[in-house]
Write a protein that holds these residues in place. Structure first.
Motif, PDB file in Angstrom:
ATOM      1  N   GLU A  95       0.822  -1.213   0.000  1.00 39.31           N
ATOM      2  CA  GLU A  95       0.000   0.000   0.000  1.00 39.31           C
ATOM      3  C   GLU A  95       0.855   1.262   0.000  1.00 39.31           C
ATOM      4  N   LYS A  96       2.059   1.165   0.590  1.00 40.73           N
ATOM      5  CA  LYS A  96       2.966   2.321   0.632  1.00 40.73           C
ATOM      6  C   LYS A  96       3.963   2.289  -0.521  1.00 40.73           C
ATOM      7  N   ASN A  97       3.808   1.289  -1.406  1.00 44.30           N
ATOM      8  CA  ASN A  97       4.723   1.110  -2.536  1.00 44.30           C
ATOM      9  C   ASN A  97       6.169   0.927  -2.059  1.00 44.30           C
ATOM     10  N   LYS A  98       6.334   0.155  -1.005  1.00 45.31           N
ATOM     11  CA  LYS A  98       7.657  -0.120  -0.424  1.00 45.31           C
ATOM     12  C   LYS A  98       7.898  -1.623  -0.463  1.00 45.31           C
ATOM     13  N   SER A  99       9.138  -2.015  -0.178  1.00 52.38           N
ATOM     14  CA  SER A  99       9.447  -3.436  -0.102  1.00 52.38           C
ATOM     15  C   SER A  99      10.397  -3.688   1.067  1.00 52.38           C
ATOM     16  N   LEU A 100      10.476  -4.941   1.453  1.00 54.39           N
ATOM     17  CA  LEU A 100      11.378  -5.354   2.524  1.00 54.39           C
ATOM     18  C   LEU A 100      12.771  -5.531   1.938  1.00 54.39           C
ATOM     19  N   ASP A 101      13.781  -4.956   2.594  1.00 53.30           N
ATOM     20  CA  ASP A 101      15.149  -5.065   2.091  1.00 53.30           C
ATOM     21  C   ASP A 101      15.872  -6.297   2.624  1.00 53.30           C
ATOM     22  N   ALA A 102      15.616  -6.648   3.883  1.00 51.57           N
ATOM     23  CA  ALA A 102      16.320  -7.808   4.448  1.00 51.57           C
ATOM     24  C   ALA A 102      15.543  -8.401   5.607  1.00 51.57           C
ATOM     25  N   PHE A 103      15.627  -9.704   5.698  1.00 49.27           N
ATOM     26  CA  PHE A 103      15.060 -10.479   6.797  1.00 49.27           C
ATOM     27  C   PHE A 103      16.252 -11.185   7.437  1.00 49.27           C
ATOM     28  N   LEU A 104      16.715 -10.663   8.565  1.00 48.19           N
ATOM     29  CA  LEU A 104      17.912 -11.192   9.228  1.00 48.19           C
ATOM     30  C   LEU A 104      17.505 -12.264  10.234  1.00 48.19           C
ATOM     31  N   GLN A 105      17.951 -13.481  10.008  1.00 44.30           N
ATOM     32  CA  GLN A 105      17.635 -14.569  10.923  1.00 44.30           C
ATOM     33  C   GLN A 105      18.841 -14.825  11.834  1.00 44.30           C
ATOM     34  N   LEU A 106      18.670 -14.538  13.134  1.00 45.90           N
ATOM     35  CA  LEU A 106      19.724 -14.830  14.103  1.00 45.90           C
ATOM     36  C   LEU A 106      19.603 -16.300  14.513  1.00 45.90           C
ATOM     37  N   GLN A 107      20.665 -17.045  14.289  1.00 44.14           N
ATOM     38  CA  GLN A 107      20.669 -18.474  14.591  1.00 44.14           C
ATOM     39  C   GLN A 107      21.459 -18.728  15.877  1.00 44.14           C
ATOM     40  N   VAL A 108      20.758 -19.271  16.887  1.00 44.67           N
ATOM     41  CA  VAL A 108      21.364 -19.526  18.202  1.00 44.67           C
ATOM     42  C   VAL A 108      20.874 -20.885  18.708  1.00 44.67           C
ATOM     43  N   PRO A 109      21.789 -21.751  19.212  1.00 43.66           N
ATOM     44  CA  PRO A 109      21.356 -23.040  19.763  1.00 43.66           C
ATOM     45  C   PRO A 109      20.444 -22.868  20.982  1.00 43.66           C
ATOM     46  N   GLU A 110      19.513 -23.812  21.156  1.00 43.89           N
ATOM     47  CA  GLU A 110      18.498 -23.707  22.213  1.00 43.89           C
ATOM     48  C   GLU A 110      19.095 -23.591  23.619  1.00 43.89           C
ATOM     49  N   GLU A 111      20.144 -24.361  23.925  1.00 47.36           N
ATOM     50  CA  GLU A 111      20.741 -24.295  25.276  1.00 47.36           C
ATOM     51  C   GLU A 111      21.240 -22.885  25.561  1.00 47.36           C
ATOM     52  N   GLU A 112      21.844 -22.264  24.553  1.00 41.46           N
ATOM     53  CA  GLU A 112      22.353 -20.893  24.680  1.00 41.46           C
ATOM     54  C   GLU A 112      21.191 -19.919  24.918  1.00 41.46           C
ATOM     55  N   LEU A 113      20.078 -20.123  24.215  1.00 40.84           N
ATOM     56  CA  LEU A 113      18.907 -19.255  24.379  1.00 40.84           C
ATOM     57  C   LEU A 113      18.394 -19.303  25.812  1.00 40.84           C
ATOM     58  N   ILE A 114      18.249 -20.516  26.354  1.00 40.97           N
ATOM     59  CA  ILE A 114      17.738 -20.676  27.718  1.00 40.97           C
ATOM     60  C   ILE A 114      18.678 -20.005  28.712  1.00 40.97           C
ATOM     61  N   ASP A 115      19.984 -20.224  28.557  1.00 39.83           N
ATOM     62  CA  ASP A 115      20.971 -19.591  29.445  1.00 39.83           C
ATOM     63  C   ASP A 115      20.867 -18.064  29.379  1.00 39.83           C
ATOM     64  N   ARG A 116      20.766 -17.528  28.173  1.00 43.86           N
ATOM     65  CA  ARG A 116      20.684 -16.074  28.007  1.00 43.86           C
ATOM     66  C   ARG A 116      19.444 -15.509  28.686  1.00 43.86           C
ATOM     67  N   ILE A 117      18.302 -16.150  28.467  1.00 41.50           N
ATOM     68  CA  ILE A 117      17.048 -15.635  29.024  1.00 41.50           C
ATOM     69  C   ILE A 117      17.095 -15.666  30.549  1.00 41.50           C
ATOM     70  N   LEU A 118      17.605 -16.767  31.101  1.00 39.04           N
ATOM     71  CA  LEU A 118      17.662 -16.880  32.564  1.00 39.04           C
ATOM     72  C   LEU A 118      18.660 -15.893  33.166  1.00 39.04           C
ATOM     73  N   SER A 119      19.700 -15.551  32.418  1.00 40.55           N
ATOM     74  CA  SER A 119      20.731 -14.667  32.980  1.00 40.55           C
ATOM     75  C   SER A 119      20.478 -13.192  32.714  1.00 40.55           C
ATOM     76  N   ARG A 120      19.524 -12.855  31.828  1.00 40.27           N
ATOM     77  CA  ARG A 120      19.349 -11.432  31.508  1.00 40.27           C
ATOM     78  C   ARG A 120      18.609 -10.683  32.602  1.00 40.27           C
ATOM     79  N   GLY A 121      17.930 -11.420  33.465  1.00 34.96           N
ATOM     80  CA  GLY A 121      17.357 -10.810  34.663  1.00 34.96           C
ATOM     81  C   GLY A 121      16.339  -9.724  34.426  1.00 34.96           C
ATOM     82  N   GLU A 122      15.515  -9.859  33.389  1.00 38.60           N
ATOM     83  CA  GLU A 122      14.469  -8.861  33.159  1.00 38.60           C
ATOM     84  C   GLU A 122      13.337  -9.011  34.161  1.00 38.60           C
TER      85      GLU A 122
END
Length: 185
Positions: free
Chosen positions: A102-129
């Motif tokens: 509708e705005k006559n625009k397009s998507l330039d990039a779709f960046l997929q961050l690839q991280v193993p699941e164990e690392e994800l769980i560790d990060r979430i538990l340690s970020r302390g939000e």
């Protein structure tokens, strides 16, 4: 430049989106930040979203699309942006394509961050939000919801040939260097 940064909870989307925003002088639109602000301020949207997130589920597509569409009407997004946390489902992706068209625009990039699941769980538990869903059980549920409902979004964008895969493990600076290289390629 219109960019989507994509990956599971804990992949570093918010951190990298802020760096992209600064580097390319484009605004960072985070649906998570909008929702967290609404929750903190106890707005009607915030109360509704909190009850959904407390169960580890995703906010309904119509609500998210409406929120993003309304936000993107602001002038600051005219020359581009980096989206973080949207789209999370194929219906959201299709709705976003319609907004772009509708705005006559397009998507330039779709960046997929690839991280193993164990690392994800560790990060979430340690970020302390202190999020109500930052427990090992709820994190696993969020990751399961991600793989089931969000992963098809990757397939959707692969058909459009805009996906750039970025290894999301290493220092923040190393990951950002990979992102810049992916955007330049």
């Amino acid at each position: 430049m219109r960019i989507i940064i994509f990956g599971p909870p804990g992949a570093g989307k918010g951190t990298q989106a802020k760096l992209i925003s600064d580097e390319y002088n484009i605004p960072h639109l985070s649906t998570g930040e909008i929702f967290r602000s609404a929750i903190k301020n106890e707005t009607p949207l915030g109360k509704e979203v909190k009850s959904i997130l407390d169960t580890g589920d995703l906010v309904p597509d119509e609500k998210v699309v409406g929120l993003v569409e309304e936000e993107l009407k602001k002038e600051k997004y005219e020359d581009g942006y980096v989206l973080d946390g949207f789209p999370r489902t194929v219906p959201q992706a299709k709705a976003f394509d319609k907004i772009l068209k509708e705005k006559n625009k397009s998507l330039d990039a779709f960046l997929q961050l690839q991280v193993p699941e164990e690392e994800l769980i560790d990060r979430i538990l340690s970020r302390g939000e202190g999020r109500s869903d930052d427990t090992p059980e709820k994190i696993k549920n969020r990751l399961n919801v991600y793989w089931e409902e969000t992963q098809p979004v990757l397939n959707y964008y692969q058909e459009q040939d805009v996906v750039r895969k970025v290894e999301g493990v290493g220092s923040i600076e190393e990951i950002f260097r990979r992102i810049k290289k992916a955007l330049e390629d």
